[in-house]
Design an enzyme around this catalytic site. Structure first.
Site, PDB file in Angstrom:
ATOM      1  N   CYS A 101      52.130  99.917  68.840  1.00 42.66           N
ATOM      2  CA  CYS A 101      50.928  99.132  69.131  1.00 42.66           C
ATOM      3  C   CYS A 101      50.510  98.280  67.940  1.00 42.66           C
ATOM      4  O   CYS A 101      49.704  97.385  68.072  1.00 42.66           O
ATOM      5  CB  CYS A 101      49.794 100.020  69.605  1.00 42.66           C
ATOM      6  SG  CYS A 101      49.532 101.437  68.559  1.00 42.66           S
ATOM      7  N   HIS A 106      61.020  95.793  53.208  1.00 42.29           N
ATOM      8  CA  HIS A 106      60.127  95.874  54.361  1.00 42.29           C
ATOM      9  C   HIS A 106      60.427  97.128  55.186  1.00 42.29           C
ATOM     10  O   HIS A 106      59.514  97.868  55.561  1.00 42.29           O
ATOM     11  CB  HIS A 106      60.275  94.616  55.209  1.00 42.29           C
ATOM     12  CG  HIS A 106      59.265  94.515  56.312  1.00 42.29           C
ATOM     13  ND1 HIS A 106      57.969  94.114  56.077  1.00 42.29           N
ATOM     14  CD2 HIS A 106      59.347  94.815  57.627  1.00 42.29           C
ATOM     15  CE1 HIS A 106      57.292  94.152  57.217  1.00 42.29           C
ATOM     16  NE2 HIS A 106      58.110  94.573  58.183  1.00 42.29           N
ATOM     17  N   GLN A 150      52.598 108.948  62.158  1.00 39.95           N
ATOM     18  CA  GLN A 150      53.312 108.602  63.395  1.00 39.95           C
ATOM     19  C   GLN A 150      54.454 107.620  63.177  1.00 39.95           C
ATOM     20  O   GLN A 150      55.478 107.698  63.833  1.00 39.95           O
ATOM     21  CB  GLN A 150      52.362 108.004  64.442  1.00 39.95           C
ATOM     22  CG  GLN A 150      51.493 109.018  65.125  1.00 39.95           C
ATOM     23  CD  GLN A 150      50.203 109.215  64.347  1.00 39.95           C
ATOM     24  OE1 GLN A 150      49.957 108.550  63.347  1.00 39.95           O
ATOM     25  NE2 GLN A 150      49.382 110.156  64.782  1.00 39.95           N
ATOM     26  N   GLN A 179      58.138 106.896  65.094  1.00 36.52           N
ATOM     27  CA  GLN A 179      58.373 105.699  65.912  1.00 36.52           C
ATOM     28  C   GLN A 179      59.625 104.956  65.444  1.00 36.52           C
ATOM     29  O   GLN A 179      60.409 104.486  66.274  1.00 36.52           O
ATOM     30  CB  GLN A 179      57.143 104.787  65.845  1.00 36.52           C
ATOM     31  CG  GLN A 179      55.957 105.372  66.611  1.00 36.52           C
ATOM     32  CD  GLN A 179      54.640 104.713  66.229  1.00 36.52           C
ATOM     33  OE1 GLN A 179      54.505 104.143  65.149  1.00 36.52           O
ATOM     34  NE2 GLN A 179      53.665 104.800  67.120  1.00 36.52           N
ATOM     35  N   ALA A 217      26.689 124.326  70.195  1.00 43.76           N
ATOM     36  CA  ALA A 217      28.004 124.035  70.749  1.00 43.76           C
ATOM     37  C   ALA A 217      28.135 122.541  70.952  1.00 43.76           C
ATOM     38  O   ALA A 217      27.369 121.934  71.671  1.00 43.76           O
ATOM     39  CB  ALA A 217      28.182 124.773  72.070  1.00 43.76           C
TER      40      ALA A 217
END
Lengths: 267, 422
Positions: free
Chosen positions: B50, B99, B116, B120, B190
């Protein structure tokens, strides 16, 4: 002969202190390795210096307070390397080595006039008295470093605005364990050392504390540590124990300072 | 071997454009297959997340290959290629290597050090492998990128300090208690956030959990969800006495936990530290509680401050990581040059070794009964001669590859030593 090695050792300790500070600022693996290397080299050089001195004097290099402080430094460095390895507290050097540096410069400055040993100073018990007290002092130097780190980290956590030290210093629990263990290690050594000193002085001079500031002050330091240990056993934790560790070490430094500067039998 | 990367990321392209270009797996497969069939690129890996869409490829004419890939991509998604073409960045050779290393090591991420991206990149690489568009160049590049990413994670602290409030609370607890095993948690009130923080603490070994809430049913419900014990709200003092970490999040308008209350509780609990995490607004715990010995109290703003400091610390660590990456890029580029000449060096060595071993065998047979010393001497002599002869050509080949002029030298060596066609 020993002077050359001692100077080289002090040089290595200066480098080690520098690298240890640098490691706190910039946590590069390489810098830490250099600091450990310099510390180890300094210790090895000092070992040679002490052996050479003992050889020159024909007795253990513990006959004057300056010599004893030099040996104390040697024990402190050995303990520092061991505790750092055991506890994994890699910034320990930055807190212990400055103490090492001050002590070794002090004792080196006093070394220039090698004193003739006082006739009253003889017998194996004397060496045991000094040796045990020195191991105790070395453990308390680490106790002091641990307490200092504890209070700094506690301050960071209380301030609720993490600064550089928050990331560099280990957790409070680890630091508290470090101070407790060094206290538990140093106390029996200091106690036995002092008791032997008292017995021996009683036998040699008939009186124990008369006109000797070092003996008096070391008793004060012993009382502080005894109180801290008792408090620990009763459940004291971190904060208070750390403050007492600072005060106790202050008293010890005063004790040694008194021996170096004030007239007395330990001179 | 012209290696390049071209693409767009959160740094230069708005989310509207990125989301238009992001591809699912089957579309990616189609794209890779198309690129392979067109033959403009010899090797290709497409990374689509994304935050970025990038093509890593090896092509004789990088500009042409880049245009071909992105035209194809735009056609898939119905986007005007001109708009995309204008925002694309391109890096070639050493810059492309840098890069790739920086992206994989999470140095180019929106949140530096986020974990992440490595996964990926690994997925993108595996996908390209299954589409058979990965050749030797991209294989070495990505294998090394994964190694560098791992090195950056272990040798620097770019991924260490929490960037969310609930994880920051866990880290603070660790700085106070060391390990969290067997540390008791008390939830007062809570809420979703306190539940999340409690879960993180439990993952670190904290146990047991007590839940106090004004509504008994809600306390029971949350206790069940967290495998804890519900506590009646009016027995809060006793619960505070047994707790190490207290998370408050009630809707009360005044403080629920006052300084006096905590002080009274402290007497019975030795000097074990007590850590308050006050997520409620308005606050549930009096701020002055923090001044008590061995008591720490963080409200939601304090936790946010810690997160900000953590991010600054990550950025500082990122500078160290950049140095590390730069070093790795240098090493990789040097090796990349060697890759071209290594097969020739290997066959050159094999050819001469073959000759040497054969001649030694013949000589030894002719000598008949040779002592072991003689055999050893002959072996050593012949090996030394071969190594001396090989030294100059091998050095020359390595030098030429670094200077980028290896082709003619490779041909020459093949001709001279009869190594056959390259």
């Amino acid at each position: 002969m020993h002077a050359i090695f001692l100077n080289l050792a002090i040089l290595a300790y200066v480098l080690a202190t520098g690298f240890s500070f640098a490691y706190v600022v910039q946590r590069e693996e390489l810098i830490h390795r250099l600091a450990s290397l310099a510390t180890g080299a300094g210790w090895a050089l000092q070992t040679v210096a002490l052996v050479a001195l003992g050889h020159e004097l024909g007795r253990p290099p513990l006959g004057s307070l300056a010599e004893a402080v030099s040996v104390a430094v040697w024990v402190i460095v050995l303990l520092e390397m061991w505790v750092e390895r055991r506890s994994g507290v890699r910034v320990l050097g930055a807190f212990v080595l400055p103490v090492v540096l001050v002590f070794s410069l002090k004792s080196a400055a006093a070394h220039h006039q090698l004193p003739a040993i006082v006739p009253a100073l003889s017998g194996a018990w004397l060496w045991v008295h000094i040796g045990l007290a020195l191991v105790g002092i070395a453990a308390f130097a680490l106790n002091f470093a641990g307490a200092l780190m504890y209070l700094l980290q506690e301050h960071q956590l209380k301030a609720r605005r993490p600064g550089a030290l928050y990331y560099r210093l280990p957790d409070l629990e680890t630091l508290d364990r470090l101070t407790y263990r060094t206290l538990a290690l140093g106390f029996p050594f200091l106690t036995t050392g002092l008791v032997l000193g008292v017995l021996w002085a009683g036998a040699a001079w008939g009186s124990v504390f008369a006109f000797d500031p070092l003996a008096l002050l070391s008793f004060v330091a012993w009382l502080i540590y005894a109180g801290t240990l008792a408090g620990r056993v009763l459940g004291w934790h971190g904060h208070r124990a750390a403050y007492f560790a600072l005060i106790g070490f202050g008293a010890l430094v005063l004790t040694l300072g008194a021996g170096l500067f004030l007239p007395g039998r330990h001179g | 071997m012209p290696l390049f990367v071209a693409g767009l990321s959160h740094r230069n392209a708005p989310v509207e454009l990125r989301e238009q270009l992001a591809l699912e797996e089957d579309k990616l497969r189609e794209l890779l297959a198309g690129v392979a069939a067109a033959g403009t690129a010899r090797e290709a890996v497409v990374l689509s997340t994304c935050n970025r869409v990038e093509v890593y490829a090896v092509a004789d004419v990088p500009g042409e290959a880049r245009a071909a890939v992105f035209r194809r991509l735009c056609r898939h998604r119905g986007v005007d290629p001109a708009a995309v073409e204008a925002t694309l960045y391109t890096h070639v050779e050493g810059d492309a290597v840098r890069h790739a290393f920086r992206v994989t090591a999470s140095l180019d991420s929106m949140m530096i050090g986020e974990p992440q991206i490595l996964g990926q990149v690994k997925e993108a690489f595996a996908l390209a492998q299954s589409c058979e568009t990965v050749g030797p160049a991209l294989h070495t590049l990505f294998t090394q990128a994964f190694a560098v990413a791992k090195k950056v994670r272990t040798e620097t602290e770019i991924a260490r300090h929490a960037v969310s409030v609930s994880f920051a609370a866990v880290e603070l607890a660790k700085k106070i208690f060391g390990g969290l095993a067997r540390k008791a948690i008390l939830l007062v009130g809570a809420g979703k956030m306190s539940e999340l923080a409690a879960k993180h603490l439990v993952e670190q070994g904290a146990f047991p959990i007590y839940v106090a809430n004004r509504t008994w049913a809600r306390a029971q419900e949350l206790a069940r969800a967290l495998a804890g014990t519900p506590v009646p709200f009016d027995e809060l003092d006793a619960a505070l006495g047994g707790a190490d970490i207290v998370i408050t999040s009630t809707a009360a308008t005044g403080p629920v936990v006052t300084r006096e209350r905590v002080r009274a509780v402290l007497h019975g609990r030795g000097a074990r530290p007590l850590f308050f995490i006050d997520i409620a607004v308005p606050r549930n715990v009096e701020a002055s509680v923090n001044t008590l010995d061995d008591v720490y109290c963080y409200d939601i703003d304090d936790l946010r401050q810690v997160v900000d400091a953590n991010i600054r610390e990550r950025l500082r660590e990122a500078q160290r990581a950049e140095v590390l990456v730069e070093r790795e890029v240098g090493k990789f580029v040097a090796r990349l040059g060697d890759v071209e000449v290594i097969p020739t060096i290997v066959s050159l060595r094999e050819r001469l070794e073959e000759i040497r071993a054969g001649e030694v065998r013949k000589t030894l047979m002719r000598l008949g009964a040779a002592t072991p010393e003689t055999r050893e001497a002959i072996e050593a002599l012949s090996t030394a001669i071969v190594n001396k002869i090989l030294h100059a050509p091998i050095t020359k080949l390595r030098e030429s590859s670094r200077a980028g002029s290896s082709r003619s030298w490779l041909d020459l060596v093949h001709e001279l030593f009869g190594l056959g066609r390259r």
